[in-house]
Design a protein around this motif. Structure first.
Motif, mmCIF file in Angstrom:
data_model
loop_
_atom_site.group_PDB
_atom_site.id
_atom_site.type_symbol
_atom_site.label_atom_id
_atom_site.label_comp_id
_atom_site.label_asym_id
_atom_site.label_seq_id
_atom_site.Cartn_x
_atom_site.Cartn_y
_atom_site.Cartn_z
ATOM 1 N N ARG A 102 38.135 42.986 27.766
ATOM 2 C CA ARG A 102 39.176 42.410 28.236
ATOM 3 C C ARG A 102 39.806 43.660 29.244
ATOM 4 O O ARG A 102 39.498 44.752 29.608
ATOM 5 N N HIS A 161 51.006 49.608 31.346
ATOM 6 C CA HIS A 161 52.354 49.594 30.679
ATOM 7 C C HIS A 161 53.366 50.311 31.470
ATOM 8 O O HIS A 161 53.598 51.167 31.825
ATOM 9 N N PHE A 164 45.620 46.647 30.671
ATOM 10 C CA PHE A 164 46.791 46.699 31.159
ATOM 11 C C PHE A 164 47.699 47.861 31.237
ATOM 12 O O PHE A 164 47.913 48.556 30.349
#
Length: 60
Positions: free
Chosen positions: A55, A60, A58
């Motif tokens: 994955r 933050h 991401f």
């Protein structure tokens, strides 16, 4: 070759080709269940590839 003889041979060959095409069409219809197996197999491959790929991270 006489034109009528040529035409008779053409009609005979055309009839043979139509019969062969009909037989091929029936044989293809009989193999239809494998299409579902193929589709299911490729779906499982796609799911496996999605599970195996990492994955993205991401921020933050």
């Amino acid at each position: 070759m006489h034109p009528e003889t040529h035409l008779a041979l053409h009609h005979t060959r055309a009839t043979d080709l139509r019969a062969e095409a009909a037989a091929h069409r029936l044989a293809a219809q009989a193999r239809r269940p494998y299409a579902i197996r193929t589709r299911l197999g490729w779906t499982l491959v796609e799911v496996g590839l999605r599970l195996a790929s990492p994955r993205p991270a991401f921020a933050h």
